[in-house]
Design an enzyme around this catalytic site. Structure first.
Site: not given
Lengths: 83, 234
Positions: B86, B203, B205
């Site tokens: 990002c 994302h 994560e």
């Protein structure tokens, strides 16, 4: 002291979603003749310098390196005050 | 194996990345403050998401000149693994480690959603635990993820197979209908020429534990770990 105006604009052909939205809004306001809107940045810089040529070179360098992204943007440096 | 998560003023996904690598995957992990410059102890570097320097001027434009970034560039040139997620992707573009630039989302909206990605390469350090053509589901959260590059660069990216992830339907159909931000060629992630630097808007994560509703993000971090193991520890 030298004062410069730096204009950062999107390169031709690069999509400007913000400009498009503003154009549509202007149409809603009744400005039907608006053909296109492109939005850029206007940056004012004051330099502790009196050498116009050197200042211009420095301003071009800082525009190329940081103030504009040459992948999507063009820039124009205008020195407006020397003194 | 030691991983580093860079922290810029305004990063806000640094703790999520740290948590996944350290607590979920059990790897040695350190935060790297943006003023630090010694990266010699690391095997992989993560540039996390967020709003570094408030996204002032352009996303990533100011972070790119943080002291740590010249070390990240050196690290990448020596072949170290770098993933930018990002805002991290936006910083990699500004730093010139990846080609192109980000524009405002076509819709002008900040989009927080889950999207499907088509894995276009199964043979990179970031995707070796997946197969080409696989569809994975990963969250996005960005206002400026509309990837742009000129025609010449796009042609080169395609020829060199450097588009790693593209937006698609659940069935894997790539089309503008499933592209959340208007990016060229539905691009969600690209790698550099050498293949050791990946930038992606989604994302991973945020979906690396089942409690969060998905684990597809693990494919990416596990691929990196697998690759590092194969290359041998430092």
């Amino acid at each position: 002291m030298i004062k410069a105006n730096i204009y950062v604009t999107l390169k031709e052909g690069v999509l400007d979603p913000q400009g498009d939205a503003v154009k549509k809004s202007l149409h809603v306001l009744g400005n039907r003749d608006v053909e296109e809107v492109r939005i850029g940045k206007f940056i004012e810089v004051w330099l502790q310098s009196s050498d116009e040529e050197k200042a211009r070179q420095e301003l071009e360098e800082m525009s190329d390196k940081l103030l504009a992204n040459p992948v999507i943007e063009d820039f124009r440096v205008e020195i407006v005050e020397v003194g | 194996m030691r991983w580093g998560v860079v922290v810029f003023p305004g990063s806000n996904c640094d703790a999520d990345c740290y948590h996944v690598i350290k607590n979920v995957m059990g790897q040695e992990t350190d935060y790297i403050w943006h003023q630090d410059s010694d990266l010699s102890r690391f095997d992989a570097i993560i540039l996390p998401g967020g709003f570094s320097y408030g996204d002032y001027l352009r996303t990533g434009a100011i972070a790119r000149f943080s002291p740590v970034m010249s070390s990240v560039i050196d690290f990448a040139e020596k072949g170290g693994l770098v993933i930018g997620i990002c805002n991290g992707f936006q910083i990699l573009l500004e730093a010139g480690l990846l080609p192109g630039a980000m524009l405002r989302n076509k819709s002008l909206k900040f989009i927080c959603d889950s999207v499907y990605l088509k894995v276009k390469r199964g043979d990179t350090p970031f995707t070796n635990r997946m197969r080409e053509g696989q569809v994975i589901k990963i969250p996005i959260a960005h206002g400026e993820g509309n990837y742009y590059c000129d025609q010449e660069t796009l042609l080169r990216l395609k020829q060199e197979k450097r588009i790693v992830f593209s937006y698609c339907s659940q069935q894997g159909v790539e089309s503008t209908a499933f592209n959340p931000n208007g990016s060229v060629e539905n691009i969600a992630g690209i790698i550099n020429e050498k293949g050791n630097v990946l930038g992606m808007m989604p994302h991973p994560e945020r979906c690396s534990e089942s409690v969060l509703g998905g684990t597809d993000g693990r494919y990416i971090f596990d691929s990196m770990l697998e690759w590092l193991k194969e290359m041998g520890e430092k």
